[in-house]
Design a protein around this motif. Structure first.
Motif, PDB file in Angstrom:
ATOM      1  N   THR A  27      12.027   1.310   7.923  1.00 47.25           N
ATOM      2  CA  THR A  27      11.343   0.831   7.116  1.00 47.25           C
ATOM      3  C   THR A  27       9.788   1.246   7.174  1.00 47.25           C
ATOM      4  N   ARG A  28       9.800   2.591   7.786  1.00 50.86           N
ATOM      5  CA  ARG A  28       8.606   3.132   8.062  1.00 50.86           C
ATOM      6  C   ARG A  28       7.501   2.347   8.888  1.00 50.86           C
ATOM      7  N   GLY A  29       8.175   1.607   9.871  1.00 51.70           N
ATOM      8  CA  GLY A  29       7.370   0.835  10.636  1.00 51.70           C
ATOM      9  C   GLY A  29       6.706  -0.531   9.930  1.00 51.70           C
ATOM     10  N   LYS A  30       6.902  -1.014   8.780  1.00 49.25           N
ATOM     11  CA  LYS A  30       6.589  -1.980   8.334  1.00 49.25           C
ATOM     12  C   LYS A  30       7.380  -3.073   8.447  1.00 49.25           C
ATOM     13  N   ILE A  31       8.522  -3.326   8.868  1.00 47.90           N
ATOM     14  CA  ILE A  31       9.332  -4.568   9.351  1.00 47.90           C
ATOM     15  C   ILE A  31       9.616  -4.340  10.910  1.00 47.90           C
ATOM     16  N   VAL A  32       9.062  -5.190  11.547  1.00 43.83           N
ATOM     17  CA  VAL A  32       8.867  -5.402  12.923  1.00 43.83           C
ATOM     18  C   VAL A  32       9.421  -6.562  13.466  1.00 43.83           C
TER      19      VAL A  32
END
Length: 427
Positions: free
Chosen positions: A190-195
């Motif tokens: 998610t390109r670092g959007k969901i952590v």
């Protein structure tokens, strides 16, 4: 005696936009042409169009439940991500539970078969991945299986064929290591959007199913950063917050003030195969508009906003914001009819006759960002002028109060994102 094995369903829904180069999609006069509406691979009677009504019905039923339980909170989720993950999970269920899951998702199994539903999702996900759509859309699933489980060839073949799922073997005996593996995969996809989707796993977890969607697109008519200024946003009668408000006052947009309902509706197009429908209730009328938010009403608005009469010059004030939402679906879905899915009655033995698998927890996390170049979902609240027939009338639309947002895949008629912005300053 073997301990019960658990199937943990994790859903990660995300819609994101970032800068890029827009390209023309419509005729010079603004009327939508066929290339705006039709992505490669989608034709009348396509499998993805057959499941669209069921997906929309489920999306709105889930929204109504969330809104009723938290009427003063922001809402943001990806119904497509949730539906795809549940349909994928049904592949592991026995025939009774599979039928129950698909029916609760909104599919009429007297009119279509279970295989029709899975083929519909297969076509839908493949269409969203097409490079010619003008969007960067990344939809995927991952199945994390315990190293102690026996081979599950049918499940693996079906999930890969229909949903493009990836397979990972891991040891859940080290819960910290398993959590890290899952979270790193979701964050990367998610390109670092969901952590930090998963905070912990129980020792008897045997498999984890993750589904996610990453949507990246640009406004067809971007806003100028130099024109964004702080303005008031009226959360309710007693609460006002300051937000960066974007402005366009020379552009034409598709919009209307509903003659029969107390709301305005704005359509904002992306440079590819997607559009945002922004529904702005009149002050104090959010609940009334939510009550009439049905698939038929969405179809009515989208049909009207294809007519040239509603393509007009508009002074548009629109907030820039970033919000997110996290939901425990195992507590929400049973209220929509999924009575057996998270109970001991659930039977997922089709994966392997000797196994007793139970779905224990289900998480969904979504983020929604909007700025001058694009959106990760859109929200808006404002004041609009009354609809009249005079083209020279100066029309102003202020999204400065709570509003609804629906993001569609135009060609597949699928709701990618659904939400409500109540307080744009609340992350």
């Amino acid at each position: 005696m073997h301990p019960s094995d658990y199937l943990l369903l994790l859903l990660a829904g995300l819609l994101a936009l970032s800068p890029g180069q827009p390209h023309p999609e419509c005729d010079a006069d603004g009327r939508t042409n066929s290339s705006c509406q039709q992505a490669p691979g989608v034709r009348e009677g396509s499998p993805s169009l057959k499941i669209a009504p069921g997906n929309t019905d489920f999306a709105l039923r889930l929204y109504h439940l969330m809104a009723s339980e938290a009427p003063r909170e922001n809402i943001v989720f990806s119904p497509l991500s949730i539906s795809a993950a549940l349909a994928m999970l049904s592949l592991a269920a026995d025939s009774h539970l599979q039928a129950q899951i698909l029916q609760d998702l909104g599919f009429n199994l007297t009119e279509m078969s279970e295989s029709d539903v899975h083929r519909g999702f297969q076509h839908l996900l493949q269409t969203l991945r097409l490079p010619g759509s003008g969007l960067e859309t990344h939809v995927g699933s991952a199945l994390f299986l315990s190293q102690d489980l026996p081979p599950l060839p049918k499940l693996l073949n079906d999930t890969m064929a229909f949903y493009g799922s990836k397979l990972f073997h891991t040891s859940f005996r080290s819960s910290v290591g398993a959590v890290q593996l899952i979270n790193e995969h979701v964050q990367r996809e998610t390109r670092g959007k969901i952590v930090n989707l998963v905070s912990s796993l129980s020792a008897d977890t045997e498999s984890v199913l993750v589904n996610y969607i990453y949507f990246k697109a640009l406004w067809k008519k971007p806003f100028k950063r130099s024109r964004t200024t702080p303005e008031d946003f009226h959360v309710d009668e007693h609460t006002v917050v300051r937000v960066p408000m974007m402005l366009q006052d020379q552009a034409h947009h598709w919009y209307l003030h509903d003659r029969y309902l107390p709301c305005s509706v704005l359509r904002l197009d992306y440079t590819g195969d997607a559009m945002a429908l922004l529904i702005l209730p009149n002050r104090g009328k959010m609940q009334q508009i939510e009550q009439v938010l049905t698939p038929e009403m969405l179809m009515r608005w989208t049909s009207l906003l294809q007519k040239g009469y509603f393509y007009r010059k508009l002074e548009l004030h629109f907030p820039k914001f970033a919000i997110s939402g996290s939901y425990e679906l195992d507590l929400i879905l049973p209220k929509l009819g999924f009575t057996d899915l998270f109970s001991h009655r659930a039977n997922f033995s089709s994966t392997s006759p000797g196994l007793k698998l139970q779905a224990s927890k289900s998480f969904h996390k979504a983020t929604l960002n909007m700025d001058e170049v694009g959106t990760e979902a859109v929200a808006a609240t404002g004041v609009s002028t009354v609809f009249t027939s005079a083209w020279h009338t100066h029309r102003v639309l202020w999204f400065n109060r709570p509003f609804l947002v629906v993001i569609f895949s135009t060609s597949t008629k699928s709701v990618l994102f659904l939400g409500k912005v109540v307080n744009p300053t609340k992350p």
